[in-house]
Design an enzyme around this catalytic site. Structure first.
Site, PDB file in Angstrom:
ATOM      1  N   PRO A  17     -68.037  -3.677   9.826  1.00 10.35           N
ATOM      2  CG  PRO A  17     -70.153  -4.372  11.156  1.00 10.35           C
ATOM      3  CD  PRO A  17     -68.929  -4.990  10.228  1.00 10.35           C
ATOM      4  CG  MET A  18     -64.478  -1.856  12.226  1.00  3.28           C
ATOM      5  SD  MET A  18     -62.842  -1.603  11.586  1.00  3.28           S
ATOM      6  CE  MET A  18     -63.164  -0.943   9.924  1.00  3.28           C
ATOM      7  CB  CYS A 102     -69.669  -5.504  20.362  1.00  2.00           C
ATOM      8  SG  CYS A 102     -68.841  -4.156  20.812  1.00  2.00           S
ATOM      9  CE  LYS A 141     -67.589  -8.594  12.291  1.00  2.00           C
ATOM     10  NZ  LYS A 141     -66.915  -8.600  13.528  1.00  2.00           N
TER      11      LYS A 141
END
Length: 337
Positions: A17-18, A102, A141
């Site tokens: 996921p970006m 993040c 994540k």
């Protein structure tokens, strides 16, 4: 058998996921080329909870292609995250993924993203709240730690597993590293050794078929999560599943397809052209004449003009992997995850 929760995946290769990249158009392309799972970019829990219309647009997906549909959300409060997950479930989400990695300051300062690595009980409480509120499989994540002095990935994994986490992706860099330096794959191997029953997704520095195979062999992880290596090269997933690299004609046709899908997804022609420039730079990277092409498309302001430029460049682009690039190194740091 490769499973995440109740879902059996066809192969071990997952698109990371970006932000600004893992939108519906690119996810659909990656799925069609062989990716087993393509989580969304990180979506604000506060925005979903407040029914912010701009945030809700991130929930759009292709129900025919995106199976299972994994929605990644970020936030720091268990209650808000649970409500956001319920909104996502109502929109079709089948897996809820929590961003705990993040490194961006505006995310971290609100106790979200990699900020959760510094508050393990709260991270676990978020997982527990979402599991109880939705009944969906919840994945997370993370990074290996806040910095090299606080590599607490094992502590984090234990707490998340006890809270009901169905799978764990680890980017083998610390928050302090950001996207610099090298990912330490030995940490992924250590994580898998300590949690053999928990599906582990390794992430970091996978750019080629050989890299992906080496990660699987060296770490024993169940899945390989590929981020920046897929930018401009979604055919990597096809190669990983035994298919050929892209021909010049295929490259041209897919870039055109992506241009059109992105324009439809964004809705505003000028905004679509501007936001797609990064994709064009990634698709062109390493091809002869890429610097001139990038300069040209950066001046264009209509989707049709971009399509015309794409046809001229990619139809005859030299795809020889040994050909020197005429451009400076393309910046991949814009793709945050």
């Amino acid at each position: 058998m490769l499973k995440l929760g109740p879902y059996t995946l066809p192969n071990p290769y997952i698109l990371a996921p970006m932000a600004g990249v893992s939108e519906r158009p690119f996810r659909v392309i990656a799925f069609r080329l062989g990716a087993a799972l393509c989580p969304t970019e990180l979506v604000s829990a506060q925005g979903l909870m407040r029914q912010n219309q701009r945030t809700l647009k991130y929930l759009r997906y292709d129900a025919q292609v995106e199976q299972p549909y994994s929605l990644q959300i970020f936030g720091g409060e268990p209650e808000a995250m649970a409500v956001a997950a319920q909104v996502g479930k109502a929109a079709g989400a089948q897996i809820i993924d929590i961003n705990m990695g993040c490194p961006v300051k505006k995310v971290v300062r609100n106790g979200a993203g990699s900020g959760l690595l510094c508050d393990v009980p709260r991270a676990a409480a978020i997982v527990r709240a979402i599991v109880e509120a939705t009944g969906l499989p919840v994945t997370c994540k993370i990074r290996s730690g806040w910095d090299d002095k606080t590599l607490n990935y094992l502590q984090v994994a234990e707490a998340l597993q006890e809270a009901g986490c169905a799978g764990l992706a680890m980017h083998a860099r610390t928050r302090a590293q950001g996207y610099s330096g090298r990912a330490d794959w030995s940490l992924i191997a250590d994580l898998k050794r300590h949690f053999p029953e928990l599906p582990i997704m390794g992430n970091g520095d996978v750019k080629t078929v050989e890299d992906a195979h080496r990660m699987l062999d060296a770490t024993g992880c169940d899945f390989v999560m590929i981020g920046r290596g897929a930018l401009g090269n979604p055919w990597l997933f096809r190669e990983l599943t035994g298919g050929p690299p892209a021909t010049p004609q295929e490259r041209c046709e897919l870039v055109l397809e992506h241009v059109r899908a992105h324009a439809e997804f964004v809705g505003d022609p000028l905004a679509a052209v501007r936001s797609f420039r990064r994709h064009l730079a990634w698709y062109a990277h390493g091809l002869k004449g890429a610097a001139h092409f990038r300069s040209e498309v950066n001046q264009l302001d209509s989707p049709q003009a971009v399509e015309d430029s794409v046809r001229r460049f990619f139809a005859g682009a030299d795809t020889d992997p040994t050909a020197p690039s005429e451009e400076p190194e393309v910046d991949y740091r814009a793709a945050l995850g």
